[in-house]
Design a protein around this motif. Structure first.
Motif, short mmCIF file in Angstrom:
data_model
loop_
_atom_site.label_atom_id
_atom_site.label_comp_id
_atom_site.label_asym_id
_atom_site.label_seq_id
_atom_site.Cartn_x
_atom_site.Cartn_y
_atom_site.Cartn_z
N SER A 223 -9.81 -32.78 122.83
CA SER A 223 -10.29 -31.77 123.76
C SER A 223 -10.80 -32.44 125.03
O SER A 223 -11.26 -33.58 125.02
N GLY A 224 -10.75 -31.69 126.12
CA GLY A 224 -11.34 -32.13 127.38
C GLY A 224 -12.10 -30.98 128.00
O GLY A 224 -11.81 -29.81 127.72
N GLY A 225 -13.08 -31.29 128.87
CA GLY A 225 -13.91 -30.22 129.41
C GLY A 225 -14.51 -30.52 130.76
O GLY A 225 -14.18 -31.51 131.43
N LYS A 226 -15.44 -29.63 131.15
CA LYS A 226 -16.11 -29.75 132.44
C LYS A 226 -17.06 -30.94 132.49
O LYS A 226 -17.51 -31.33 133.56
N ASP A 227 -17.41 -31.49 131.33
CA ASP A 227 -18.29 -32.65 131.30
C ASP A 227 -17.54 -33.95 131.63
O ASP A 227 -18.10 -35.04 131.51
N LYS A 228 -16.25 -33.82 132.00
CA LYS A 228 -15.40 -34.93 132.45
C LYS A 228 -15.03 -35.88 131.31
O LYS A 228 -14.53 -36.98 131.56
N THR A 229 -15.25 -35.46 130.07
CA THR A 229 -14.96 -36.33 128.93
C THR A 229 -13.79 -35.80 128.12
O THR A 229 -13.45 -34.61 128.16
N VAL A 230 -13.18 -36.72 127.35
CA VAL A 230 -12.18 -36.39 126.34
C VAL A 230 -12.82 -36.69 124.99
O VAL A 230 -13.41 -37.76 124.80
N VAL A 231 -12.74 -35.74 124.06
CA VAL A 231 -13.42 -35.87 122.76
C VAL A 231 -12.39 -35.78 121.64
O VAL A 231 -11.49 -34.94 121.67
N LEU A 232 -12.54 -36.66 120.64
CA LEU A 232 -11.61 -36.76 119.52
C LEU A 232 -12.33 -36.46 118.21
O LEU A 232 -13.42 -36.98 117.95
N TRP A 233 -11.70 -35.61 117.37
CA TRP A 233 -12.23 -35.30 116.04
C TRP A 233 -11.15 -35.47 114.99
O TRP A 233 -9.95 -35.40 115.29
N SER A 234 -11.58 -35.66 113.75
CA SER A 234 -10.70 -35.58 112.58
C SER A 234 -11.17 -34.41 111.72
O SER A 234 -12.34 -34.37 111.32
N ILE A 235 -10.26 -33.47 111.46
CA ILE A 235 -10.64 -32.33 110.60
C ILE A 235 -10.98 -32.80 109.20
O ILE A 235 -11.77 -32.18 108.49
N GLN A 236 -10.42 -33.93 108.80
CA GLN A 236 -10.71 -34.47 107.47
C GLN A 236 -12.18 -34.86 107.32
O GLN A 236 -12.70 -34.91 106.20
N ASP A 237 -12.86 -35.09 108.41
CA ASP A 237 -14.29 -35.41 108.35
C ASP A 237 -15.09 -34.23 107.81
O ASP A 237 -16.24 -34.39 107.38
N HIS A 238 -14.50 -33.06 107.82
CA HIS A 238 -15.17 -31.86 107.29
C HIS A 238 -15.49 -32.01 105.81
O HIS A 238 -16.51 -31.52 105.33
N VAL A 239 -14.65 -32.75 105.09
CA VAL A 239 -14.86 -32.93 103.65
C VAL A 239 -16.16 -33.68 103.39
O VAL A 239 -16.99 -33.27 102.59
N SER A 240 -16.37 -34.76 104.13
CA SER A 240 -17.60 -35.54 103.93
C SER A 240 -18.81 -34.79 104.47
O SER A 240 -19.92 -34.94 103.96
#
Length: 492
Positions: A223-240
């Motif tokens: 994702s990217g946004g108005k905060d000028k950053t790009v953010v990365l997630w793993s949906i698999q982290d939801h398990v932990s």
């Protein structure tokens, strides 16, 4: 704290860039006062020309298309995406479709799940294709389920590993994850409670509205946004996260999501390098760690999460204005497309990009007359891609034809090099489109033409005739057989 909903549905035109620049110029010309909307003869002439062009296009529909379906929308839509294939038949397939609805707040904003009948190639009769009604809803598109979305749905992306899982961007910093099969069907009436996301992705410090991507290689979200950053997630982290306490998340400033009721995860990484709003992001097709982004700073940036949060390559001035969209070629990962408010599309070869700044694209495609809003490579042929813009056109290009035209020295066509098909069925800006992966030459597209059509916008599903993209010698041989058949019939 919940955000105050806007009084009008958001338009797909960007908050910065051409739209903003135009408004500022009009304000300056009026002595600092907000410029009034222009009405009168100029608008009438423009509409008359558009109506004439549309009428000409409509006459050619039976010739240009193998299949065409038009669906008049009740509310404007900013995003459309294909879901899984549900059924396969002799003459048509049934496929899921995801669609957003931007309301005027008299009813809630919604995420629509529809079932679409996709007629197979060379099945539809020419008179059926020609006799569509632009003021009606298509019998091929049927609503299956409604999700009441917390805030506007600005972008939808499906998870390649499971297309029943979708991510949405809204007017808040979080990314929302939905399991559309598990979500209950809701009635979109004023005062109805919002649907609860299955997962909330936190990490942005300001609103993230348009830049969103799902990884083909692993269940990762970008994702990217108005905060000028790009953010990365793993949906698999939801398990932990579930194993600990998922409800400790307190939410970002401006959040419209009641975080205490929704499981949440934080990012794998936050990447800083843009100097203005990030407008679009895209994964490298074979990697969850390599990706690219574009933004209002006119930059194209390549990232690699394995080596840290700084840019690997930063192309300054990739265009002469804001960049709105980007796509990475899944057939040849060296090629990246960008679309801009300067009305052009550029094709870059990442082998020619270095970290010391400006690099020229391989080719610049100039066929639009307004800001480009969406670019996407074809899943069928590595050299083919589509582009849509605020001029109401969805152009189909083949970069291999650029070289062929130069070699032949042909000047008979006034079309820009590489352009071989122009979908002119929308009557205002084409805000989103997507090629179908299961029927690769079929496209779904949406436009914000409510003021012209008298509705909220238009959804169109279409497939150009295969005579336009098959090998020339193959097409000529088929036409010769048809000619011989006609001649024989005439002798009887």
């Amino acid at each position: 704290m919940e955000a105050t909903p806007p009084s009008e549905p958001r338009k797909r035109g960007r908050p910065k860039g051409s739209t903003k620049a135009r408004a500022e110029k009009e304000r300056e010309a009026s002595g600092g006062r907000p410029a009034a909307k222009m009405r009168g003869s100029v608008g009438v002439k423009k509409n008359s020309a558009a109506d004439e062009s549309y009428a000409q296009w409509k006459l050619l529909v039976p010739v240009l298309y193998d299949w065409f379906a038009h669906h008049n929308l009740l509310w404007p839509s900013l995003s459309c995406r294909w879901g899984p294939v549900l059924e396969t038949g002799t003459y048509k397939n049934k496929q899921r479709l995801y669609l957003s609805e931007q309301t005027d707040q008299t009813v809630p904003n919604t995420l629509i799940i529809a079932n679409c009948d996709i007629v197979k190639p060379r099945v539809a009769a020419a008179n059926h294709i020609a006799n569509f009604n632009e003021d009606a809803r298509s019998p091929f598109v049927k609503k299956y389920k409604t999700i009441i979305h917390p805030g506007e749905v600005n972008r939808i992306r499906e998870l390649p590993q499971n297309k029943n899982i979708v991510a949405t961007h809204t007017d808040c910093p979080e990314v929302l994850i939905w399991d559309v099969e598990a979500q209950p069907n809701r009635q979109a009436v004023l005062g109805a409670a919002e649907s609860r996301p299955d997962l909330v992705l936190s990490g942005h410090q300001d609103n993230a509205e348009f830049a969103l991507a799902m990884c083909p290689a692993e269940p990762f979200v970008l994702s990217g946004g108005k905060d000028k950053t790009v953010v990365l997630w793993s949906i698999q982290d939801h398990v932990s996260t579930l194993a600990s306490d998922a409800n400790q998340y307190t939410g970002s400033a401006g959040s419209i999501v009641k975080a205490a009721d929704n499981p949440s995860i934080g990012p794998r990484g936050v990447f800083q390098g843009h100097e203005d709003t990030v407008e679009d992001v895209q994964f490298c097709p074979s990697s969850s760690q390599q990706f690219c982004s574009v933004g209002d700073d006119s930059c194209l940036i390549l990232w690699d999460a394995r080596i840290g949060g700084n840019p690997v390559v930063k192309v300054e001035k990739a265009h002469n204005a804001d960049l709105h969209c980007v796509d990475w070629n899944s057939h040849d990962e060296n090629y990246i497309l960008t679309g801009s408010a300067d009305h052009t599309v550029s094709m870059f070869d990442r082998r020619n990009l270095t970290s010391d700044g400006v690099r020229s694209p391989i080719h610049k495609f100039e066929g639009h007359t307004a800001p480009v809003l969406c670019v996407q490579w074809s899943p069928e042929k590595c050299s083919v891609f589509g582009t849509s813009a605020e001029d109401g056109l969805l152009n189909i290009w083949d970069y291999e034809k650029v070289g062929q035209q130069k070699e032949s020295g042909s000047k008979s066509s006034s079309a820009p090099p590489g352009l071989f098909f122009q979908h002119a069925g929308h009557r205002d800006k084409v805000v989103d489109f997507q090629w179908s992966g299961s029927d690769p030459w079929t496209v779904v597209s949406v436009s914000d033409d409510g003021e012209i059509s008298g509705g909220g916008g238009s959804l169109q599903i279409w497939r150009m005739t295969d005579l336009l993209y098959r090998p020339e010698e193959e097409v000529l041989a088929e036409l010769q057989k048809f000619k011989d058949h006609v001649v024989e019939c005439a002798k009887v």
